[in-house]
Design a protein around this motif. Structure first.
Motif, PDB file in Angstrom:
ATOM      1  N   LEU A   1      44.741   4.717  68.995  1.00 60.44           N
ATOM      2  CA  LEU A   1      44.430   4.376  67.536  1.00 60.44           C
ATOM      3  C   LEU A   1      44.928   5.641  66.899  1.00 60.44           C
ATOM      4  O   LEU A   1      45.552   5.644  65.631  1.00 60.44           O
ATOM      5  N   GLY A   2      44.724   6.860  67.515  1.00 59.79           N
ATOM      6  CA  GLY A   2      45.116   8.276  66.873  1.00 59.79           C
ATOM      7  C   GLY A   2      46.676   8.429  66.833  1.00 59.79           C
ATOM      8  O   GLY A   2      47.263   8.641  65.930  1.00 59.79           O
ATOM      9  N   VAL A   3      47.319   7.900  67.842  1.00 56.50           N
ATOM     10  CA  VAL A   3      48.796   7.803  67.984  1.00 56.50           C
ATOM     11  C   VAL A   3      49.248   7.123  66.772  1.00 56.50           C
ATOM     12  O   VAL A   3      50.195   7.383  66.017  1.00 56.50           O
ATOM     13  N   ALA A   4      48.604   5.843  66.561  1.00 55.85           N
ATOM     14  CA  ALA A   4      49.102   4.943  65.580  1.00 55.85           C
ATOM     15  C   ALA A   4      49.095   5.505  63.977  1.00 55.85           C
ATOM     16  O   ALA A   4      49.835   5.554  63.357  1.00 55.85           O
ATOM     17  N   ILE A   5      47.736   6.215  63.876  1.00 56.63           N
ATOM     18  CA  ILE A   5      47.610   6.834  62.664  1.00 56.63           C
ATOM     19  C   ILE A   5      48.522   8.233  62.465  1.00 56.63           C
ATOM     20  O   ILE A   5      48.788   8.232  61.430  1.00 56.63           O
ATOM     21  N   LEU A   6      48.589   8.841  63.516  1.00 58.12           N
ATOM     22  CA  LEU A   6      49.400   9.865  63.224  1.00 58.12           C
ATOM     23  C   LEU A   6      50.882   9.466  62.891  1.00 58.12           C
ATOM     24  O   LEU A   6      51.371  10.187  62.152  1.00 58.12           O
ATOM     25  N   GLY A   7      51.374   8.679  63.495  1.00 57.66           N
ATOM     26  CA  GLY A   7      52.476   7.918  63.165  1.00 57.66           C
ATOM     27  C   GLY A   7      52.899   7.636  61.692  1.00 57.66           C
ATOM     28  O   GLY A   7      53.756   7.841  61.099  1.00 57.66           O
TER      29      GLY A   7
ATOM     30  N   THR B   1      43.625  14.076  59.731  1.00 56.85           N
ATOM     31  CA  THR B   1      42.226  14.503  60.240  1.00 56.85           C
ATOM     32  C   THR B   1      41.780  13.295  61.243  1.00 56.85           C
ATOM     33  O   THR B   1      41.142  13.877  62.205  1.00 56.85           O
ATOM     34  N   VAL B   2      41.829  12.155  60.491  1.00 57.19           N
ATOM     35  CA  VAL B   2      41.339  11.145  61.560  1.00 57.19           C
ATOM     36  C   VAL B   2      42.148  10.966  62.768  1.00 57.19           C
ATOM     37  O   VAL B   2      41.491  10.646  63.934  1.00 57.19           O
TER      38      VAL B   2
ATOM     39  N   PHE C   1      42.103  11.713  68.687  1.00 60.10           N
ATOM     40  CA  PHE C   1      42.622  12.376  69.949  1.00 60.10           C
ATOM     41  C   PHE C   1      42.040  12.838  70.619  1.00 60.10           C
ATOM     42  O   PHE C   1      41.750  12.929  71.954  1.00 60.10           O
ATOM     43  N   LEU C   2      40.648  13.597  70.043  1.00 62.99           N
ATOM     44  CA  LEU C   2      39.665  14.534  71.002  1.00 62.99           C
ATOM     45  C   LEU C   2      38.521  13.678  71.603  1.00 62.99           C
ATOM     46  O   LEU C   2      37.748  14.182  72.051  1.00 62.99           O
ATOM     47  N   SER C   3      38.813  12.360  71.370  1.00 63.72           N
ATOM     48  CA  SER C   3      37.799  11.161  71.902  1.00 63.72           C
ATOM     49  C   SER C   3      38.065  11.262  73.499  1.00 63.72           C
ATOM     50  O   SER C   3      39.195  11.557  73.850  1.00 63.72           O
TER      51      SER C   3
END
Length: 125
Positions: free
Chosen positions: A30-36, A14-15, A20-22
């Protein structure tokens, strides 16, 4: 334990999607890192979270004496960590170069390929 990990995985996804939508490149990074991290935790959870012995067969035996841990998810996670870190490093350099060249972090102001006097595309519907 697995329910708590499932909730944490859902929170990570979710985060990551929110970031990503930002329109900011740093937030997308940071979204790529959290998704990983979320995907790694998902692979770990799918491989069953149990307290089992390491997958080592004693000398002179052909099969383990008791149930053993599955080494495949662990190997997949180690590989995914290396690939995720290299992707993050590449995107970090790409983001830095884009910021350095265009002097902008917002993706709306990064319209270099569009002509100066053309009408702007709609930004919302």
């Amino acid at each position: 334990m697995e329910v708590a990990l499932a909730v944490l995985i859902g929170l990570f996804f979710t985060v990551a999607i929110y970031l990503f939508l930002s329109r900011s490149l740093i937030r997308m990074l940071l979204g790529v890192a959290i998704l990983g991290n979320g995907v790694n935790l998902l692979i770990f959870t799918v491989g069953r979270v149990t307290r089992e012995v390491p997958p080592i067969v004693p000398e002179g035996q052909y099969a383990p004496l008791e149930s053993i841990a599955n080494p495949l998810p662990q190997a997949l996670i180690l590989t995914a960590i290396v690939i995720g870190f290299s992707l993050f490093a590449f995107l970090l350099v790409l983001t830095y170069r884009a910021y350095e060249e265009l002097n902008a972090d917002n993706t709306d102001t990064m319209r270099v390929a569009e002509p100066e006097d053309s009408p702007r595309p709609p930004l919302s519907y």
